[in-house]
Design an enzyme around this catalytic site. Structure first.
Site, mmCIF file in Angstrom:
data_model
loop_
_atom_site.group_PDB
_atom_site.id
_atom_site.type_symbol
_atom_site.label_atom_id
_atom_site.label_comp_id
_atom_site.label_asym_id
_atom_site.label_seq_id
_atom_site.Cartn_x
_atom_site.Cartn_y
_atom_site.Cartn_z
ATOM 1 N N ILE A 1 21.260 -24.086 -53.014
ATOM 2 C CA ILE A 1 19.988 -24.470 -52.384
ATOM 3 C C ILE A 1 19.815 -25.978 -52.313
ATOM 4 C CG2 ILE A 1 18.802 -22.341 -53.005
ATOM 5 C CD1 ILE A 1 17.540 -23.850 -55.366
ATOM 6 N N GLY A 2 20.767 -26.732 -52.839
ATOM 7 C CA GLY A 2 20.655 -28.180 -52.775
ATOM 8 C C GLY A 2 21.898 -28.855 -53.292
ATOM 9 N N GLY B 1 23.249 -32.768 -54.818
ATOM 10 C CA GLY B 1 22.926 -34.121 -55.257
ATOM 11 C C GLY B 1 24.166 -34.918 -55.536
ATOM 12 N N GLY C 1 26.363 -33.054 -58.247
ATOM 13 C CA GLY C 1 26.851 -31.711 -57.993
ATOM 14 C C GLY C 1 25.859 -30.906 -57.194
ATOM 15 N N LYS C 2 25.995 -29.583 -57.265
ATOM 16 C CA LYS C 2 25.167 -28.693 -56.474
ATOM 17 C C LYS C 2 24.133 -27.993 -57.348
ATOM 18 C CE LYS C 2 28.745 -27.803 -52.989
ATOM 19 N NZ LYS C 2 29.575 -26.783 -52.304
ATOM 20 N N VAL C 3 23.083 -27.479 -56.672
ATOM 21 C CA VAL C 3 22.046 -26.709 -57.346
ATOM 22 C C VAL C 3 22.059 -25.311 -56.746
ATOM 23 C CG1 VAL C 3 19.601 -26.532 -57.881
ATOM 24 C CG2 VAL C 3 20.666 -28.786 -57.732
ATOM 25 N N LYS D 1 21.850 -26.374 -62.192
ATOM 26 C CA LYS D 1 22.405 -27.645 -61.712
ATOM 27 C C LYS D 1 23.782 -27.826 -62.333
ATOM 28 C CE LYS D 1 20.694 -31.698 -63.006
ATOM 29 N NZ LYS D 1 19.821 -32.889 -63.049
ATOM 30 N N ASP E 1 12.740 -42.315 -63.132
ATOM 31 C CA ASP E 1 13.107 -41.913 -61.772
ATOM 32 C C ASP E 1 12.038 -40.990 -61.184
ATOM 33 O OD1 ASP E 1 14.643 -41.953 -59.494
ATOM 34 O OD2 ASP E 1 16.001 -40.358 -60.143
#
Length: 1009
Positions: free
Chosen positions: A694-695, A697, A700-702, A717, A825
């Site tokens: 679903i995402g 970054g 890596g991926k989520v 994550k 952040d």
């Protein structure tokens, strides 16, 4: 010869006037020069354009006050002045009054005013002064008004301030004072106003010397870290009109001495002829407003409060008071605001509430009250809200509420009310929120409701009948929750014309028939729940047109036929079609483990892949009859030979590879849990497929992974590298695990567990269905991407709810964690939203625990964070503190009110710089607000200004997250604010922190503070 006549008297007078006029002109020119120099030293602001060398300061400059041709006063509030206060200001030798409120003047406390020998009023509030107040401040010996609030003064309040015997007003609110409260203030016998609010004093108690302030009328001390008990000595302040000790840590009972009658034992009335009874003397007789909310006070509410016959505002909410509400309070003739919610009160509500006064706000929610709602709440015609939810109230809703034309919200949910809702309540002139869930109300829905009713919650009652066709007139309805009632009949097609509707719950009723085949205007719908009804027919393909739909529940009905494949185009985060009569193959978009519990008890559905509770879909071999048995046999034999050849080749290759390759240890995973687990390691690892991504970054991926009931889904994550983790990734993983594994807060995302192997790290979080805030704010402006929420416009109540939730999370990190935690952040993409749009702070990879540093140690080695969000001091310091998060959160606030992205400014500027420029140029705040949001101008303007002050260049000028949270809590309209956040909006003004164009200078309006 006639002697010459003496000079005529008229000529002599003219001569004297001419001479004196020349002198006056010379004096005025000198003062004009001083004023013009002041204007120049303060940046020559456009607001003082009328100050020039040709006009008269006393006649043409409204900011200048004169007497006998000489300047005695300067009123320069909100003029965008910058710089410091120059020493030549006291060349105006007759200066008595100076007001510089709400500007950008810097420097330490202006000692230059010591040279203004006639100064009696000095207002430098709402600027950016720093440092301490001087120990010799008593050199301003004639000062009557000292307003120094809203600055950055630190340290102690000097005891010398007690020597300013002429003072009538002392305002030191909203600074950075962290010492003690000097008892010498008690020497100010003429003091009428004392404002120490919003300072973090060092665990102070109210000095006993304050009992000597016999002239005091307004004592304003919320959020000052007060501890201990309310002192009995306050009973000596017989002229007190306002007492505000809210938002502190006071405990114990309210001293009965505050309201005790003192009968005179002896009185000499020699040579008088008085008649009648001799009156008793009551303490605090003049009190009009009392606010001791949000403390830890206990005990009962004294009946003696009813003796305060001038009392207008009564705020005791968010304490631990018990016992009954005294009937005497309901008889106070001036009472306007009554708030005692979130206590442990019992008994019945006094029936005379509203009968003797013009009651405006009545809030008694979250107690244990019984009996009926008072009949006369609206008798005065001023009532704006009735909030009594979460009690044990019974009986019917009083018909008298039908006449409450000013009411905007009625919240009676979670009680035991019965009967029908009086018909006039549905159409009250200004009502926008009607929340009645969790009672035993009966009756039918009206065809017509108030034009601006936007929230109707009637779940868990006994409403019955059909949903009226006239529901199409409910044009402003945003949330309609009617679960678990007895509605019957078909769902009318007219309900699909409600274009503002975002949430619709009709589950748990007896609705029947087919769904409307055509969806007309559900452009904003995000949640549709029709479960547990008797609906039949096919699921209409038109549901696929609802591009904002995230949650769809049609379970436990009688739907038949195939699932429309078009539904697979929706980005659903929750789907439940269980317990129906559906047939055929499920759409390929749903044919994965993420939806494994979405199709239970549909025996005629089939899956082609992973969903275990459905049988497999075997394609029919419709072509086999065309081939003869010989051909089929040859095909089978040939296939076997090919398969054997492939297997042998693979074995030779694998054997050769194994000889050349060093032996490896089988990948093992280590699982560390931080919460009670209702899933296993295998649940996670088996679903790490591309279909569940679903995402993506930088690390890596989520993934969204289904783990079954009751949790449903988790978010995973993955931090990895092809060979091994690099140091930065390892540090991020360690930081996230260290922090999230040890803290607990409802507004911080839960780290459920972590899994680690040699070359991969998995962080498993709770899954938040609405994903990140930035996708809701800016999604439609960007190129579509997987998981991106469509361009639905968040309304203002939701945006403010999100801001409050995120602020609560950061406030917990900064003020309640020891040592504090700085996120580093904060940005809209790291604020995640659950199904009710509650915000949770996420991504702690860059977070830092503020351990005490040794001399010479820096706080960080390089700039981290995201462009547009990190604070400007990153450029010149290596130390970090909580103020960098405040800056970043200020940018998020500006995103929420403007709709712009963090880097969206003019040219090379970012959002914060653009916003400051817009405000500094005197442009209307309205011009900066998101044009897609209608209404809420006042609240949005306040949050815009709060965003500005949070993004101040000077870190010390930024408020703490505790202050930011308090202001946000007070900004929300009463009917939209969740009760757990409600703090009494009508009694708060953000002026003590924000720079506003208007500021309350009269404590006649103190109920707005």
């Amino acid at each position: 010869m006639t002697p010459p006549s003496p000079p005529h008297l008229l000529h002599i007078l003219v001569f004297i006037l001419v001479i004196s006029g020349v002198s006056s002109q010379q004096f005025s020119a000198s003062e004009r020069t001083t004023l013009l120099n002041l204007k120049q030293s303060w940046g020559d602001p456009p607001s003082l354009a009328n100050w020039n060398s040709t006009s008269s300061p006393c006649n043409s400059w409204p900011e200048v006050q004169c007497r006998n041709g000489s300047v005695i006063g300067l009123k320069l509030d909100s003029k965008l002045l910058i710089g410091t206060i120059p020493p030549f200001i006291c060349d105006l030798s007759n200066l008595e009054n100076v007001s510089l409120h709400d500007n950008y003047i810097t420097g330490e406390f202006p000692r230059v005013f010591y040279n203004c020998s006639k100064l009696i009023e000095l207002d430098i509030s709402q600027n950016v002064f720093v440092g301490t107040l001087p120990d010799d401040i008593d050199r301003l010996s004639q000062l009557k008004t000292a307003e120094f609030g809203g600055n950055n003064f630190t340290g102690d309040i000097p005891p010398a301030i007690g020597n300013l015997s002429a003072l009538t007003s002392l305002l030191l609110y909203q600074n950075l004072f962290n010492g003690t409260i000097p008892p010498e203030i008690g020497n100010l016998s003429n003091l009428e106003t004392l404002g120490l609010a919003y300072n973090e004093f060092a665990d102070p108690e109210i000095p006993s010397e304050f009992q000597k302030l016999n002239s005091l009328r307004y004592l304003w001390m919320p959020a000052t870290n007060l501890v201990g008990k309310i002192p009995k000595s306050l009973s000596n302040l017989v002229n007190l009109e306002l007492l505000d000790l809210s938002l502190n840590f006071l405990e114990g009972e309210i001293p009965p001495e505050l309201f005790l009658f003192q009968k005179l034992d002896r009185m000499f009335l020699y040579k008088n002829s008085l008649s009648g009874r001799i009156p008793s003397v009551i303490q605090l007789l003049n009190l009009t407003q009392i606010d001791i909310s949000m403390n830890n006070l206990t005990g009962s509410i004294s009946d003696d409060f009813g003796k305060l016959q001038k009392l207008e505002v009564f705020n005791l909410y968010s304490n631990q008071f018990s016992g009954q509400i005294p009937a005497s309070i309901s008889q106070i003739p001036t009472l306007r605001i009554f708030r005692v919610f979130r206590n442990n009160l019992t008994g019945e509500l006094p029936e005379e509430f509203g009968l003797h006064s013009k009651l405006e706000s009545f809030e008694v929610s979250n107690n244990h009250l019984t009996g009926k709602l008072p009949e006369n709440l609206c008798a005065g015609g001023s009532l704006t809200g009735v909030i009594a939810f979460s009690n044990n109230l019974t009986g019917e809703v009083p018909r008298s509420l039908e006449s409450c034309d000013r009411v905007t919200t009625i919240q009676l949910y979670d009680n035991s009310f019965t009967g029908e809702i009086p018909s006039g309540i549905w159409t009250l002139l200004k009502i926008s929120s009607l929340r009645l869930s969790g009672n035993s109300f009966s009756g039918e829905l009206p065809s017509k409701v108030a034009w601006n009713l936007s929230r109707l919650e009637i779940s868990n009652n006994k409403f019955s009948g059909r949903i009226p066709d006239g529901i199409s007139s409910w044009v402003n309805m945003n949330v309609f929750k009617a679960s678990n009632n007895m509605f019957s009949g078909e769902i009318p097609a007219e309900i699909t014309t409600l274009s503002e509707l975002t949430v619709l719950y009709l589950d748990g009723n007896s609705l029947s028939g087919e769904l409307p085949s055509e969806i007309k205007s559900w452009n904003s719908l995000t949640t549709l729940n029709l479960a547990r009804n008797k609906l039949s027919g096919q699921i209409p393909p038109s549901l696929a047109s609802l591009q904002d739909l995230l949650e769809l529940d049609l379970s436990e009905n009688q739907f038949s036929g195939q699932i429309p494949p078009q539904l697979g185009n929706l980005r659903l985060t929750s789907l439940n079609l269980s317990s129906n009569k559906l047939t055929g193959r499920i759409p390929s978009s749903f044919d994965n483990m993420a939806y494994q519990n979405s199709f239970l008890n549909n025996p005629n559905l089939c899956s082609t892949s992973q969903i275990s509770n459905l049988h497999n879909c075997f394609p029919k071999n419709s072509h086999s009859k065309k081939f003869s048995p010989k051909i089929i046999a040859m095909i089978i034999i040939l296939s076997v030979f090919v398969l054997l050849a492939v297997v042998l080749f693979a074995l030779f290759v694998f054997r050769d590879y194994q000889k050349k390759k060093p032996k490896r240890i089988r990948t093992t995973w280590k699982m560390t849990s931080f919460h009670k687990m209702d899933f296993t390691e295998a649940n996670i690892l088996s679903c790490m497929t591309e279909a569940n991504v679903i995402g993506t970054g930088g690390a890596g991926k989520v993934y969204r992974i289904g783990v079954g009931p009751p949790r449903g889904y988790v978010a995973v994550k993955r931090i990895w590298n092809n060979k091994k983790l690099d140091p930065d990734q390892e540090n991020e993983f360690t930081s996230e695990v260290q922090i999230l594994g040890s803290i607990r807060h409802s507004n911080i995302v839960k780290l459920l567990c972590c899994l680690s192997s040699q070359n991969s790290k998995l962080l498993v979080y709770e899954y938040l269905v609405h994903q990140s805030l930035d996708k809701w704010l800016h999604g439609k402006k960007r190129k579509p991407e997987p998981g991106l929420v469509p361009g639905f416009v968040l309304d203002w109540p939701r945006r403010l709810q999100i801001a409050i939730g995120a602020a609560q999370g950061l406030c917990y990190m900064h003020h309640d964690c020891s040592p504090p935690i700085v996120h580093r952040d904060v940005k809209s993409s790291n604020i995640l939203l659950d199904s009710e749009f509650n915000a949770k702070i996420a991504d702690f990879g860059l977070a830092k625990i503020l351990e005490k540093q040794k001399p010479g140690e820096g706080g960080m080695s390089s700039i981290v964070g995201s462009l547009g969000y990190f604070a400007p001091e990153y450029a010149y310091t290596t130390r970090i503190n909580e103020r960098i998060d405040v800056y970043s959160f200020g940018v998020v606030l500006l995103e929420l009110v403007t709709g712009k992205e963090a880097n969206d400014g003019d040219g090379d500027s970012n959002l914060a710089e653009w916003s400051w420029k817009h405000y500094g140029e005197g442009d209307s705040v309205a011009g900066a607000l998101d044009p897609e949001i209608n209404g809420y101008m006042e609240e949005m303007s306040t949050v815009f200004k709060l965003g500005l002050i949070c993004t101040s260049t000077l870190p010390s000028s930024r408020p703490s997250m505790k202050d930011v949270l308090e202001i946000l809590r007070r900004c929300n309209p009463l009917d939209e604010l969740p009760e757990e956040m409600k703090q009494g909006r009508e009694e708060f003004d953000v002026a003590p922190l924000l720079k506003r164009e208007s500021y309350i200078t009269s404590y006649q309006e103190i109920d707005d503070i």
